[in-house]
Design a protein around this motif. Structure first.
Motif, PDB file in Angstrom:
ATOM      1  N   ASN A 153       0.741  -1.112   0.004  1.00  0.00           N
ATOM      2  CA  ASN A 153       0.038  -0.093   0.232  1.00  0.00           C
ATOM      3  C   ASN A 153       0.822   1.266   0.000  1.00  0.00           C
ATOM      4  N   ASP A 154       2.032   1.245   0.685  1.00  0.00           N
ATOM      5  CA  ASP A 154       2.639   2.364   0.831  1.00  0.00           C
ATOM      6  C   ASP A 154       3.510   2.614  -0.567  1.00  0.00           C
ATOM      7  N   LEU A 155       4.176   1.666  -1.295  1.00  0.00           N
ATOM      8  CA  LEU A 155       4.464   1.526  -2.432  1.00  0.00           C
ATOM      9  C   LEU A 155       3.378   2.279  -3.608  1.00  0.00           C
ATOM     10  N   ALA A 156       2.405   1.685  -3.535  1.00  0.00           N
ATOM     11  CA  ALA A 156       1.219   2.138  -4.196  1.00  0.00           C
ATOM     12  C   ALA A 156       0.754   3.294  -4.162  1.00  0.00           C
ATOM     13  N   ASP A 157       0.855   3.842  -2.901  1.00  0.00           N
ATOM     14  CA  ASP A 157       0.468   5.340  -2.657  1.00  0.00           C
ATOM     15  C   ASP A 157       1.452   6.233  -3.183  1.00  0.00           C
ATOM     16  N   ASN A 158       2.909   5.730  -2.962  1.00  0.00           N
ATOM     17  CA  ASN A 158       3.941   6.730  -3.674  1.00  0.00           C
ATOM     18  C   ASN A 158       4.129   6.897  -5.089  1.00  0.00           C
ATOM     19  N   ILE A 159       3.716   5.677  -5.668  1.00  0.00           N
ATOM     20  CA  ILE A 159       3.472   5.741  -7.070  1.00  0.00           C
ATOM     21  C   ILE A 159       2.104   6.520  -7.647  1.00  0.00           C
ATOM     22  N   ALA A 160       1.122   6.064  -6.994  1.00  0.00           N
ATOM     23  CA  ALA A 160       0.105   6.973  -7.407  1.00  0.00           C
ATOM     24  C   ALA A 160      -0.018   8.315  -6.980  1.00  0.00           C
ATOM     25  N   SER A 161       0.756   8.912  -6.129  1.00  0.00           N
ATOM     26  CA  SER A 161       0.909  10.172  -5.672  1.00  0.00           C
ATOM     27  C   SER A 161       1.673  11.044  -6.729  1.00  0.00           C
ATOM     28  N   GLN A 171       0.618   3.267 -12.779  1.00  0.00           N
ATOM     29  CA  GLN A 171      -0.133   3.992 -11.782  1.00  0.00           C
ATOM     30  C   GLN A 171      -1.611   3.450 -11.840  1.00  0.00           C
ATOM     31  N   ASN A 172      -2.188   2.801 -12.749  1.00  0.00           N
ATOM     32  CA  ASN A 172      -3.356   2.348 -12.764  1.00  0.00           C
ATOM     33  C   ASN A 172      -3.341   1.142 -11.999  1.00  0.00           C
ATOM     34  N   GLY A 173      -2.316   0.393 -12.365  1.00  0.00           N
ATOM     35  CA  GLY A 173      -2.069  -1.061 -11.769  1.00  0.00           C
ATOM     36  C   GLY A 173      -1.986  -0.809 -10.457  1.00  0.00           C
ATOM     37  N   VAL A 174      -1.000   0.250  -9.690  1.00  0.00           N
ATOM     38  CA  VAL A 174      -0.901   0.366  -8.344  1.00  0.00           C
ATOM     39  C   VAL A 174      -2.105   0.593  -7.672  1.00  0.00           C
ATOM     40  N   GLN A 175      -2.951   1.306  -8.315  1.00  0.00           N
ATOM     41  CA  GLN A 175      -4.402   1.800  -7.619  1.00  0.00           C
ATOM     42  C   GLN A 175      -5.228   0.369  -7.518  1.00  0.00           C
ATOM     43  N   VAL A 176      -5.104  -0.468  -8.488  1.00  0.00           N
ATOM     44  CA  VAL A 176      -5.785  -1.782  -8.234  1.00  0.00           C
ATOM     45  C   VAL A 176      -5.284  -2.692  -7.025  1.00  0.00           C
ATOM     46  N   ILE A 177      -3.798  -2.653  -7.175  1.00  0.00           N
ATOM     47  CA  ILE A 177      -3.185  -3.281  -6.016  1.00  0.00           C
ATOM     48  C   ILE A 177      -3.657  -2.742  -4.767  1.00  0.00           C
ATOM     49  N   GLY A 231      -6.430  -1.141  -3.811  1.00  0.00           N
ATOM     50  CA  GLY A 231      -7.684  -1.599  -3.443  1.00  0.00           C
ATOM     51  C   GLY A 231      -8.025  -2.950  -2.970  1.00  0.00           C
ATOM     52  N   VAL A 232      -7.340  -3.796  -3.748  1.00  0.00           N
ATOM     53  CA  VAL A 232      -7.328  -5.372  -3.637  1.00  0.00           C
ATOM     54  C   VAL A 232      -6.596  -5.512  -2.266  1.00  0.00           C
ATOM     55  N   SER A 233      -5.555  -4.707  -1.948  1.00  0.00           N
ATOM     56  CA  SER A 233      -4.966  -5.043  -0.556  1.00  0.00           C
ATOM     57  C   SER A 233      -5.637  -4.575   0.558  1.00  0.00           C
ATOM     58  N   GLN A 234      -6.319  -3.590   0.454  1.00  0.00           N
ATOM     59  CA  GLN A 234      -7.169  -2.804   1.635  1.00  0.00           C
ATOM     60  C   GLN A 234      -8.327  -4.084   1.599  1.00  0.00           C
ATOM     61  N   ASP A 235      -8.947  -4.638   0.746  1.00  0.00           N
ATOM     62  CA  ASP A 235      -9.873  -5.536   0.679  1.00  0.00           C
ATOM     63  C   ASP A 235      -9.237  -6.691   1.302  1.00  0.00           C
ATOM     64  N   LEU A 236      -8.279  -7.251   0.977  1.00  0.00           N
ATOM     65  CA  LEU A 236      -7.721  -8.307   1.855  1.00  0.00           C
ATOM     66  C   LEU A 236      -7.370  -8.111   3.208  1.00  0.00           C
ATOM     67  N   GLU A 237      -7.008  -6.818   3.430  1.00  0.00           N
ATOM     68  CA  GLU A 237      -6.678  -6.777   4.880  1.00  0.00           C
ATOM     69  C   GLU A 237      -8.019  -6.933   5.643  1.00  0.00           C
ATOM     70  N   LYS A 238      -9.030  -6.392   5.196  1.00  0.00           N
ATOM     71  CA  LYS A 238     -10.291  -6.311   5.777  1.00  0.00           C
ATOM     72  C   LYS A 238     -10.782  -7.903   5.979  1.00  0.00           C
ATOM     73  N   LEU A 239     -10.554  -8.644   4.961  1.00  0.00           N
ATOM     74  CA  LEU A 239     -11.060  -9.869   4.986  1.00  0.00           C
ATOM     75  C   LEU A 239     -10.089 -10.830   5.865  1.00  0.00           C
ATOM     76  N   LEU A 240      -8.903 -10.476   6.145  1.00  0.00           N
ATOM     77  CA  LEU A 240      -8.046 -11.235   7.066  1.00  0.00           C
ATOM     78  C   LEU A 240      -8.370 -10.953   8.350  1.00  0.00           C
TER      79      LEU A 240
END
Length: 114
Positions: free
Chosen positions: A48-56, A77-83, A85-94
């Protein structure tokens, strides 16, 4: 059950003994699951940190930093936005999974049936 716990080798048996015992007999697998969830959450936070850095960063900055053309930088950038979102959903699932298998959720069901 505690007296014969060596006769129960499977994960399911160990978890059953855990819930039936009122969560006194903690199976090793539960500690393994907890450690795995913690490790995955740490990895997701890093992703998520990496994705935020690239997206910002702007597309031009990403292109320059990564040695990409604008189209590839935009795709990254589009790919890291997907990553992200998925990582946040996975964290909630866990977190939900950990809550579902917790003794506080399962033991009352067992005791109400017995």
């Amino acid at each position: 059950l505690n007296k014969n716990k060596d006769n129960f080798d499977s994960l399911i048996s160990a978890m059953l003994i855990y819930y039936v015992s009122g969560c006194v007999v903690i199976p090793e697998a539960l500690n393994d699951i907890t450690q795995l969830i913690t490790m995955v959450k740490t990895m997701l936070a890093a992703a998520n940190d990496l994705a935020d850095n690239i997206a910002s960063d702007g597309v031009d900055d990403v292109a320059t930093s990564c040695g990409l053309d604008k189209a590839a930088a935009t795709a990254l950038q589009n790919g890291v936005q997907v990553i992200s979102g998925v990582s946040q959903d996975l964290e909630k699932l866990l977190g939900s999974f950990k809550g579902i298998i917790s003794c506080q959720n399962i033991n009352p069901i067992y005791t109400s049936l017995v």
